[in-house]
Design a protein around this motif. Structure first.
Motif, mmCIF file in Angstrom:
data_model
loop_
_atom_site.group_PDB
_atom_site.id
_atom_site.type_symbol
_atom_site.label_atom_id
_atom_site.label_comp_id
_atom_site.label_asym_id
_atom_site.label_seq_id
_atom_site.Cartn_x
_atom_site.Cartn_y
_atom_site.Cartn_z
ATOM 1 N N GLY A 4 -48.235 -123.779 -13.414
ATOM 2 C CA GLY A 4 -47.449 -124.046 -12.218
ATOM 3 C C GLY A 4 -46.321 -123.040 -12.082
ATOM 4 N N VAL A 5 -45.792 -122.916 -10.880
ATOM 5 C CA VAL A 5 -44.643 -122.048 -10.625
ATOM 6 C C VAL A 5 -43.505 -122.899 -10.070
ATOM 7 C CG1 VAL A 5 -43.716 -120.146 -9.248
ATOM 8 C CG2 VAL A 5 -46.023 -119.974 -10.210
ATOM 9 N N TYR A 6 -42.334 -122.763 -10.685
ATOM 10 C CA TYR A 6 -41.132 -123.424 -10.191
ATOM 11 C C TYR A 6 -40.222 -122.367 -9.577
ATOM 12 C CZ TYR A 6 -36.611 -125.725 -10.055
ATOM 13 O OH TYR A 6 -35.402 -126.225 -9.628
ATOM 14 N N VAL A 7 -39.711 -122.630 -8.378
ATOM 15 C CA VAL A 7 -38.801 -121.710 -7.689
ATOM 16 C C VAL A 7 -37.469 -122.416 -7.496
ATOM 17 C CG1 VAL A 7 -38.412 -120.265 -5.671
ATOM 18 C CG2 VAL A 7 -40.757 -120.665 -6.485
ATOM 19 N N HIS A 8 -36.409 -121.846 -8.076
ATOM 20 C CA HIS A 8 -35.094 -122.486 -7.997
ATOM 21 C C HIS A 8 -34.242 -121.856 -6.911
ATOM 22 C CE1 HIS A 8 -31.969 -125.118 -9.496
ATOM 23 N NE2 HIS A 8 -31.109 -124.104 -9.435
ATOM 24 N N GLU A 42 -38.717 -110.608 -8.768
ATOM 25 C CA GLU A 42 -38.968 -111.206 -10.082
ATOM 26 C C GLU A 42 -40.436 -111.563 -10.235
ATOM 27 O OE1 GLU A 42 -37.557 -114.806 -13.084
ATOM 28 O OE2 GLU A 42 -37.003 -114.901 -10.983
ATOM 29 N N LEU A 43 -41.033 -112.104 -9.203
ATOM 30 C CA LEU A 43 -42.463 -112.412 -9.252
ATOM 31 C C LEU A 43 -43.268 -111.167 -9.591
ATOM 32 C CD1 LEU A 43 -44.858 -114.361 -8.718
ATOM 33 C CD2 LEU A 43 -44.730 -113.672 -6.308
ATOM 34 N N ASP A 44 -42.893 -110.049 -9.010
ATOM 35 C CA ASP A 44 -43.611 -108.791 -9.262
ATOM 36 C C ASP A 44 -43.469 -108.362 -10.720
ATOM 37 O OD1 ASP A 44 -45.212 -106.717 -7.975
ATOM 38 O OD2 ASP A 44 -43.549 -105.380 -8.483
ATOM 39 N N LEU A 45 -42.340 -108.687 -11.352
ATOM 40 C CA LEU A 45 -42.144 -108.339 -12.758
ATOM 41 C C LEU A 45 -43.108 -109.096 -13.666
ATOM 42 C CD1 LEU A 45 -38.217 -108.301 -12.894
ATOM 43 C CD2 LEU A 45 -39.754 -106.325 -12.857
ATOM 44 N N TYR A 46 -43.633 -110.234 -13.193
ATOM 45 C CA TYR A 46 -44.570 -111.032 -13.987
ATOM 46 C C TYR A 46 -46.014 -110.873 -13.508
ATOM 47 C CZ TYR A 46 -40.671 -113.375 -16.286
ATOM 48 O OH TYR A 46 -39.568 -113.646 -17.049
ATOM 49 N N LEU A 261 -44.162 -121.023 -14.911
ATOM 50 C CA LEU A 261 -43.284 -119.872 -14.746
ATOM 51 C C LEU A 261 -42.158 -120.268 -13.811
ATOM 52 C CD1 LEU A 261 -42.571 -116.825 -14.963
ATOM 53 C CD2 LEU A 261 -44.070 -116.460 -12.975
ATOM 54 N N GLY A 262 -40.911 -120.070 -14.234
ATOM 55 C CA GLY A 262 -39.756 -120.376 -13.411
ATOM 56 C C GLY A 262 -39.183 -119.120 -12.797
ATOM 57 N N LEU A 263 -39.003 -119.127 -11.486
ATOM 58 C CA LEU A 263 -38.409 -118.007 -10.762
ATOM 59 C C LEU A 263 -37.075 -118.450 -10.179
ATOM 60 C CD1 LEU A 263 -41.571 -116.855 -8.746
ATOM 61 C CD2 LEU A 263 -40.743 -115.911 -10.918
ATOM 62 N N GLY A 264 -36.081 -117.580 -10.230
ATOM 63 C CA GLY A 264 -34.789 -117.902 -9.650
ATOM 64 C C GLY A 264 -33.711 -118.091 -10.696
ATOM 65 N N ALA A 265 -32.464 -118.192 -10.229
ATOM 66 C CA ALA A 265 -31.305 -118.304 -11.116
ATOM 67 C C ALA A 265 -31.364 -119.586 -11.944
ATOM 68 C CB ALA A 265 -30.030 -118.274 -10.284
ATOM 69 N N GLY A 266 -31.334 -119.436 -13.253
ATOM 70 C CA GLY A 266 -31.331 -120.583 -14.160
ATOM 71 C C GLY A 266 -32.682 -121.231 -14.386
ATOM 72 N N ALA A 267 -33.737 -120.715 -13.769
ATOM 73 C CA ALA A 267 -35.058 -121.338 -13.912
ATOM 74 C C ALA A 267 -35.594 -121.166 -15.333
ATOM 75 C CB ALA A 267 -36.034 -120.734 -12.909
ATOM 76 N N HIS A 268 -36.317 -122.188 -15.797
ATOM 77 C CA HIS A 268 -36.915 -122.177 -17.128
ATOM 78 C C HIS A 268 -38.419 -121.946 -17.039
ATOM 79 C CE1 HIS A 268 -33.541 -123.910 -19.690
ATOM 80 N NE2 HIS A 268 -33.049 -123.921 -18.457
ATOM 81 N N SER A 269 -38.980 -121.358 -18.110
ATOM 82 C CA SER A 269 -40.411 -121.103 -18.199
ATOM 83 C C SER A 269 -40.918 -121.529 -19.568
ATOM 84 C CB SER A 269 -40.717 -119.620 -17.987
ATOM 85 O OG SER A 269 -40.228 -119.148 -16.747
ATOM 86 N N HIS A 270 -42.234 -121.775 -19.646
ATOM 87 C CA HIS A 270 -42.834 -122.213 -20.908
ATOM 88 C C HIS A 270 -44.290 -121.782 -20.960
ATOM 89 C CE1 HIS A 270 -45.123 -125.225 -23.371
ATOM 90 N NE2 HIS A 270 -44.151 -124.958 -24.215
ATOM 91 N N TRP A 283 -38.291 -119.641 -22.132
ATOM 92 C CA TRP A 283 -37.160 -118.783 -21.786
ATOM 93 C C TRP A 283 -36.498 -119.304 -20.527
ATOM 94 C CZ3 TRP A 283 -42.256 -117.343 -21.177
ATOM 95 C CH2 TRP A 283 -42.677 -116.967 -19.903
ATOM 96 N N ALA A 284 -35.277 -118.825 -20.290
ATOM 97 C CA ALA A 284 -34.531 -119.231 -19.103
ATOM 98 C C ALA A 284 -33.849 -118.018 -18.496
ATOM 99 C CB ALA A 284 -33.495 -120.295 -19.440
ATOM 100 N N ASN A 285 -33.664 -118.071 -17.189
ATOM 101 C CA ASN A 285 -33.006 -116.990 -16.470
ATOM 102 C C ASN A 285 -31.491 -117.155 -16.481
ATOM 103 O OD1 ASN A 285 -35.424 -115.808 -15.810
ATOM 104 N ND2 ASN A 285 -35.489 -116.612 -13.733
ATOM 105 N N LEU A 286 -30.819 -116.065 -16.172
ATOM 106 C CA LEU A 286 -29.375 -116.107 -15.984
ATOM 107 C C LEU A 286 -29.024 -117.148 -14.927
ATOM 108 C CD1 LEU A 286 -28.810 -112.253 -15.859
ATOM 109 C CD2 LEU A 286 -28.119 -113.774 -17.736
#
Length: 387
Positions: A4-8, A42-46, A261-270, A283-286
């Protein structure tokens, strides 16, 4: 295996006094174009990691995602779908504050592919809404829910909150009864929790925020379970109730230890151990939106931290999240995955007294056990030993 993709979306009109999410009250000063561009970058980076992967869900959370225009939301959805292989049954959810979504915006969101709306009602009581610092009124919520139905959304959730100052069971029952008027497919019923570093946290620590006692809260939680199940909803997770087939697929990824995959400020991924030779990565974003956008636009992954899980950490995550689900956890699956054994004699008294249930190889919380779920989950964790 799907993911899944989470967008914050971290922006709000005003920060609620109980909220400890990564959100920022900015009024109307929202850098929508810049932030949308950063999400796409950010999506493009992944891209290399997720290209061609089976996608089961997208979830826009916040903050207040409904502050963004359907055009911006549509750009993000379009690029995610272009990079991945979405399932025919993909669930695309977006959180809405009733003050920020009129009929035209809801139609636009529907046209972008959003097929599940989660409405932050919190309460139909003006007293509770004022105490909770919400910008929406009960009439705002009713109008938004009517508009959701008018647009044709077949899948929508109501967020409701109980356990506020001086709340009675009758007031909470009135919230639930009003929610049922809209024939929603899903209800999330959360108990107010006091978090550090919030306005409510400061008030509570200074003795200026009276709350219902533990017995009252347990009564409200128990009532919620029986009341909603009697009206056709299944309590598939401690705080979540759904009509059959309308469980939130995205949140089930979290509770079942899946990949996201979490996209956006503070989003978490696993990424789970199934895809790796390790026990998983998270991991988590800034958190700061400006720092996040700067890192992404500089071509860097905006990481605040990244860690490789140890075996015991992955095991604890699986138990902590899995026992929140009504179905519980499979002892066979846990034992085969982690080389563990459950010492049932340590739990006999809890099973005999009806707090825990053991059915075949599944262990789960009973309805009686849900009000004291945190204590029971820790007791179950402590009852496992590694071979």
């Amino acid at each position: 295996m799907t993911f899944g993709v989470y967008v914050h979306i971290p922006y709000c009109v005003k920060k609620c006094p109980y909220c400890d999410f990564n959100s920022y009250g900015v009024g109307k000063r929202i850098p929508e174009r810049e932030y949308t561009g950063a999400i796409l970058k950010e999506l493009d980076l992944y891209r290399d990691s997720i290209e061609g992967s089976s996608l089961s869900s997208i979830f826009f959370g916040g903050g207040t995602p409904s502050l963004f225009s359907p055009e911006s939301i549509g750009k993000i959805i379009g690029e995610i779908l272009k990079v991945t292989c979405p399932l025919d049954s993909i669930e695309i959810s977006l959180e809405v504050n009733p003050k920020t979504a009129d009929l035209e915006k809801l139609r636009g969101l529907c046209d972008t592919g959003v097929n599940r709306i989660s409405v932050g009602v919190q309460s139909f009581s003006e007293r509770k809404l004022k105490l909770l610092g919400r910008i929406n009124t009960s009439d705002d919520s009713r109008k938004t829910l009517d508009d959701i139905i008018k647009v044709g959304f077949k899948n929508f959730n109501l967020d409701l909150m109980f356990g506020v100052s001086f709340e009675t069971l009758d007031e909470w029952r009135a919230d639930l009864e009003e929610a049922l008027r809209f024939n929603t497919t899903h209800i999330s019923a959360y108990c107010l929790t006091i978090e550090d570093d919030t306005e409510f946290g400061a008030l509570y620590s200074n003795g200026k925020l009276p709350l219902p006692d533990e017995d009252t809260l347990a009564e409200m939680l128990s009532f919620t379970s029986y009341f909603l199940e009697d009206t056709g909803y299944r309590q598939y997770e401690i705080s979540n109730f759904a009509k059959p087939g309308f469980e939130c697929r995205h949140n089930l990824i979290y509770w079942k230890g899946g990949d996201y995959l979490g996209l956006g400020a503070g989003a978490h991924s696993h990424i789970s151990s199934i895809r790796l030779s390790t026990w998983g990565i998270r991991w988590a974003n800034l958190k700061n939106p400006d720092a996040y956008m700067k890192a992404v636009l500089d071509g860097k992954k905006p990481l605040a931290f990244k860690e490789y899980l140890e075996k015991d950490e992955a095991f604890e995550d699986r138990i902590l999240m899995g026992l929140r689900l009504q179905e519980g956890v499979s002892l066979t699956n846990i034992n085969e995955s982690f080389g563990t054994k459950l010492c049932l004699d340590k739990l006999d008294s809890l099973i005999d007294s009806g707090f825990l249930e053991l059915s075949g190889d599944l262990i789960r919380l009973s309805k009686k056990g849900i009000p004291v779920s945190n204590e029971l989950i820790m007791r179950v964790l402590d009852s496992f030993v590694f071979d």
